[in-house]
Design an enzyme around this catalytic site. Structure first.
Site, short mmCIF file in Angstrom:
data_model
loop_
_atom_site.label_atom_id
_atom_site.label_comp_id
_atom_site.label_asym_id
_atom_site.label_seq_id
_atom_site.Cartn_x
_atom_site.Cartn_y
_atom_site.Cartn_z
N CYS A 4 0.87 -1.18 0.00
CA CYS A 4 0.00 0.00 0.00
C CYS A 4 0.91 1.23 0.00
O CYS A 4 1.69 1.44 0.93
CB CYS A 4 -0.92 0.01 1.22
SG CYS A 4 -1.78 1.58 1.40
N CYS A 7 0.53 3.50 3.04
CA CYS A 7 1.16 2.93 4.24
C CYS A 7 2.67 3.17 4.15
O CYS A 7 3.31 3.51 5.15
CB CYS A 7 0.87 1.44 4.38
SG CYS A 7 -0.75 1.06 5.06
N ASP A 30 -0.34 16.04 -2.91
CA ASP A 30 -0.68 15.07 -3.95
C ASP A 30 0.36 15.17 -5.07
O ASP A 30 0.77 16.26 -5.48
CB ASP A 30 -2.08 15.37 -4.51
CG ASP A 30 -2.64 14.21 -5.30
OD1 ASP A 30 -3.63 13.61 -4.86
OD2 ASP A 30 -2.08 13.90 -6.38
N HIS A 46 -4.35 1.49 8.31
CA HIS A 46 -4.80 1.11 6.96
C HIS A 46 -6.29 0.78 6.97
O HIS A 46 -6.69 -0.33 7.30
CB HIS A 46 -3.99 -0.09 6.43
CG HIS A 46 -4.38 -0.47 5.04
ND1 HIS A 46 -3.86 0.15 3.92
CD2 HIS A 46 -5.26 -1.39 4.58
CE1 HIS A 46 -4.40 -0.39 2.84
NE2 HIS A 46 -5.26 -1.32 3.22
N GLY A 93 -14.26 7.03 -8.11
CA GLY A 93 -12.96 7.60 -8.51
C GLY A 93 -11.81 7.24 -7.59
O GLY A 93 -10.72 7.79 -7.73
N HIS A 98 -6.50 3.20 0.39
CA HIS A 98 -6.15 3.57 1.77
C HIS A 98 -6.87 4.91 1.98
O HIS A 98 -6.61 5.87 1.24
CB HIS A 98 -4.63 3.70 1.93
CG HIS A 98 -4.17 4.07 3.31
ND1 HIS A 98 -3.17 3.36 3.99
CD2 HIS A 98 -4.54 5.06 4.14
CE1 HIS A 98 -2.97 3.92 5.17
NE2 HIS A 98 -3.79 4.96 5.29
N HIS A 100 -8.31 8.37 2.35
CA HIS A 100 -7.64 9.67 2.27
C HIS A 100 -8.65 10.75 1.98
O HIS A 100 -9.60 10.56 1.22
CB HIS A 100 -6.53 9.66 1.21
CG HIS A 100 -6.96 9.15 -0.13
ND1 HIS A 100 -7.08 7.81 -0.41
CD2 HIS A 100 -7.32 9.80 -1.26
CE1 HIS A 100 -7.48 7.65 -1.66
NE2 HIS A 100 -7.64 8.84 -2.19
N HIS A 102 -9.11 14.39 0.38
CA HIS A 102 -8.49 15.39 -0.50
C HIS A 102 -8.84 16.79 0.02
O HIS A 102 -10.02 17.09 0.22
CB HIS A 102 -9.05 15.29 -1.93
CG HIS A 102 -8.75 14.01 -2.64
ND1 HIS A 102 -7.75 13.90 -3.58
CD2 HIS A 102 -9.32 12.78 -2.57
CE1 HIS A 102 -7.73 12.67 -4.07
NE2 HIS A 102 -8.68 11.96 -3.48
P1 5GP Z 1 -8.07 8.73 -5.27
O1 5GP Z 1 -8.38 8.82 -6.73
O2 5GP Z 1 -7.74 7.32 -4.84
O3 5GP Z 1 -9.15 9.35 -4.41
O4 5GP Z 1 -6.83 9.65 -5.03
C1 5GP Z 1 -5.53 9.18 -4.97
C2 5GP Z 1 -4.62 10.37 -5.09
O5 5GP Z 1 -3.33 9.98 -4.69
C3 5GP Z 1 -4.51 10.92 -6.51
O6 5GP Z 1 -4.88 12.29 -6.53
C4 5GP Z 1 -3.04 10.72 -6.88
O7 5GP Z 1 -2.51 11.77 -7.64
C5 5GP Z 1 -2.37 10.61 -5.51
N1 5GP Z 1 -1.20 9.75 -5.48
C6 5GP Z 1 -1.09 8.51 -6.02
N2 5GP Z 1 0.12 7.98 -5.77
C7 5GP Z 1 0.79 8.92 -5.05
C8 5GP Z 1 2.11 8.97 -4.49
O8 5GP Z 1 2.90 8.04 -4.62
N3 5GP Z 1 2.45 10.09 -3.82
C9 5GP Z 1 1.58 11.14 -3.67
N4 5GP Z 1 2.04 12.19 -2.98
N5 5GP Z 1 0.34 11.13 -4.18
C10 5GP Z 1 -0.05 10.04 -4.85
ZN ZN Z 2 -2.42 1.49 3.56
#
Ligand code: 5GP
Ligand code: ZN
Length: 119
Positions: A4, A7, A30, A46, A93, A98, A100, A102
């Protein structure tokens, strides 16, 4: 959780631009921002998504919202305003499994738009 990415970020195994961290949470920029300011606030625990929350996560989630409010104040977007988004499941989306939150902010605005009662 093995494999993950969030994580790994929370354990310091993968680098990120960290804006806040304590024992339970980490907030970082991000990697592919969708707004001028785009921060992800995550619990270190997690939890896959909002769908996976249980009663035992009540306090953690309360702390997460208060922390996000504090981060918004710290980065000075509280008055202008910001968006908070949880994507839930693939149809919502969600790409990273994990939990999060935004925090999106920083769009052009001519003046602070105060809402009565807003700190
Ligand atoms: P989701 O679409 O799952 O709600 O959002 C995941 C977010 O994590 C996306 O906006 C993507 O740009 C960001 N993201 C994905 N991998 C990484 C990473 O390795 N580092 C950082 N800082 N952001 C990430
Ligand atoms: Zn995780």
């Amino acid at each position: 959780m093995e494999n993950c990415i969030f994580c790994k970020i929370s354990k310091g195994e993968v680098p990120a631009e960290i804006v806040y961290q304590d024992d339970e949470f980490i907030a970082f920029k991000d990697i592919k921002p969708k707004a001028p300011i785009h921060i992800l606030v995550i619990p270190k625990k997690h939890i896959i998504s909002i769908n996976h929350l249980s009663q035992e996560d009540k306090e953690l989630m309360g702390k997460m919202f208060l922390l996000t409010k504090e981060i918004a104040e710290k980065i000075k977007v509280s008055k202008k305003g910001y968006k908070l988004v949880f994507n839930v499941g693939r149809g919502g989306g969600q790409v990273i499994d994990h939990l999060h939150l935004h925090l999106l902010a920083g769009w052009e605005s001519t003046k602070d738009r105060d809402i009565p009662g807003m700190p």
